[in-house]
Design a protein around this motif. Structure first.
Motif, short mmCIF file in Angstrom:
data_model
loop_
_atom_site.label_atom_id
_atom_site.label_comp_id
_atom_site.label_asym_id
_atom_site.label_seq_id
_atom_site.Cartn_x
_atom_site.Cartn_y
_atom_site.Cartn_z
N GLU A 128 0.84 -1.20 0.00
CA GLU A 128 0.00 0.00 0.00
C GLU A 128 0.87 1.24 0.00
O GLU A 128 1.82 1.34 0.78
CB GLU A 128 -0.88 0.04 1.25
CG GLU A 128 -2.00 -0.96 1.25
CD GLU A 128 -2.80 -0.88 2.53
OE1 GLU A 128 -3.69 -0.03 2.62
OE2 GLU A 128 -2.49 -1.66 3.45
N THR A 129 0.55 2.18 -0.87
CA THR A 129 1.22 3.47 -0.88
C THR A 129 0.15 4.55 -0.98
O THR A 129 -1.03 4.24 -1.05
CB THR A 129 2.16 3.63 -2.09
OG1 THR A 129 1.35 3.73 -3.28
CG2 THR A 129 3.11 2.46 -2.21
N LYS A 130 0.61 5.80 -1.01
CA LYS A 130 -0.32 6.92 -1.16
C LYS A 130 -1.11 6.79 -2.46
O LYS A 130 -2.26 7.20 -2.55
CB LYS A 130 0.45 8.24 -1.18
CG LYS A 130 0.67 8.83 0.20
CD LYS A 130 1.37 10.17 0.09
CE LYS A 130 2.78 10.04 0.66
NZ LYS A 130 3.62 11.24 0.43
N GLU A 131 -0.47 6.18 -3.46
CA GLU A 131 -1.13 6.04 -4.77
C GLU A 131 -2.24 5.01 -4.76
O GLU A 131 -3.10 5.03 -5.63
CB GLU A 131 -0.11 5.63 -5.83
CG GLU A 131 1.03 6.60 -6.00
CD GLU A 131 2.10 6.01 -6.90
OE1 GLU A 131 2.18 6.42 -8.06
OE2 GLU A 131 2.83 5.12 -6.44
N GLY A 132 -2.15 4.06 -3.82
CA GLY A 132 -3.17 3.03 -3.76
C GLY A 132 -2.61 1.68 -3.40
O GLY A 132 -1.42 1.55 -3.10
N HIS A 183 12.81 2.07 0.51
CA HIS A 183 11.98 2.69 1.53
C HIS A 183 11.29 1.63 2.39
O HIS A 183 10.96 1.87 3.55
CB HIS A 183 10.93 3.58 0.84
CG HIS A 183 10.04 4.31 1.79
ND1 HIS A 183 8.72 3.96 1.99
CD2 HIS A 183 10.29 5.35 2.64
CE1 HIS A 183 8.19 4.77 2.91
NE2 HIS A 183 9.11 5.60 3.31
N ASP A 184 11.08 0.44 1.83
CA ASP A 184 10.41 -0.64 2.55
C ASP A 184 11.40 -1.57 3.26
O ASP A 184 11.01 -2.61 3.79
CB ASP A 184 9.58 -1.47 1.56
CG ASP A 184 8.54 -0.63 0.85
OD1 ASP A 184 7.60 -0.19 1.51
OD2 ASP A 184 8.68 -0.41 -0.37
N HIS A 224 2.43 -1.74 5.59
CA HIS A 224 1.99 -1.43 4.23
C HIS A 224 2.53 -2.45 3.24
O HIS A 224 2.12 -2.48 2.09
CB HIS A 224 2.40 -0.01 3.84
CG HIS A 224 3.81 0.31 4.17
ND1 HIS A 224 4.16 1.02 5.30
CD2 HIS A 224 4.96 0.00 3.55
CE1 HIS A 224 5.48 1.13 5.34
NE2 HIS A 224 5.98 0.52 4.30
#
Length: 192
Positions: free
Chosen positions: A28-32, A139-140, A151
């Motif tokens: 899951e990210t801000k984009e979806g 980042h993950d 996420h």
DNA sequence: AGGAAGATCTACT
DNA sequence: GTAGATCTTCCTA
């Protein structure tokens, strides 16, 4: 059903690699939200595996993760691609499973936008392609995939019958005698 | 500094 | 289907 617990990862690496087939990888990210069914994996063993980042007990800032808590994401760059691994074996013993390909399930439009390819088959049928499609980067690094609040996580899927194929690992300069690549036989999203 | 690394894309035969 | 260029970080000299 539900999320895979830590004891799933705290086992022999080849078993974990084989058993991850058919499970669902979710990011899951801000984009979806994007997700896919895992159809291809590879096992990377510890100190005695020349293809492993843990070969000869070699510890670096990131390879350190391989000795750490099982069920965490272990990510590194190869030829300009981020590759996603999951740490295996009990704490103190090195091991990781490389996720090599997924069959796209949700967020396919978002994957298309990230990958800019027309063919569904080309969306996530390779270790670098799937990280692009799902938006996974350094980042993950270290994220716990056994936590429902992460996420990045891996969940079980419904019962499903399939046969597991085995082969030598792809692209490694020095492989072991043992076959450590696993894939769902006949699935069109396997990388080769 | 420089090279290695579990890869991918492109442009051909 | 295959060869070659190019990809971007990290590790070792």
């Amino acid at each position: 059903m539900g999320i895979l617990q830590r004891n799933f990862y705290s086992r022999a690496t080849p078993s974990v690699a084989k058993d991850l087939l058919g499970k669902i990888l979710i990011h899951e990210t801000k984009e979806g939200l994007t997700s896919g069914k895992i159809v291809e994996t590879e096992a990377y063993l510890g100190e005695h595996d020349p293809a492993s980042r843990a070969y000869r007990g070699r510890r670096t800032k990131i390879s350190d993760l391989m000795w750490g808590l099982p069920g965490r994401a272990f990510i590194y760059m190869v030829h300009g691609n981020w590759l996603l691994n999951i740490v295996t074996e009990r704490k103190g013993k090195a091991g990781a499973v490389l996720i090599r390909a997924v069959e796209p399930l949700y967020g396919i439009n978002l994957m298309r936008r990230r990958r800019r390819v027309k063919q569904m088959k080309a969306l996530a049928s390779g270790p670098g392609k799937l990280t692009q499609a799902l938006g996974i980067t350094q980042h993950d690094q270290g994220v716990d995939v056994t936590s429902p609040s992460s996420h990045l996580r891996i969940e079980e899927y419904g019962e499903e019958e399939f046969k597991v194929g085995k082969s030598h690992r792809v692209g490694v300069t020095r492989d072991l005698r043992r076959k450590l690549r696993f894939f769902i036989l006949g699935n069109e999203f396997v990388s080769k």
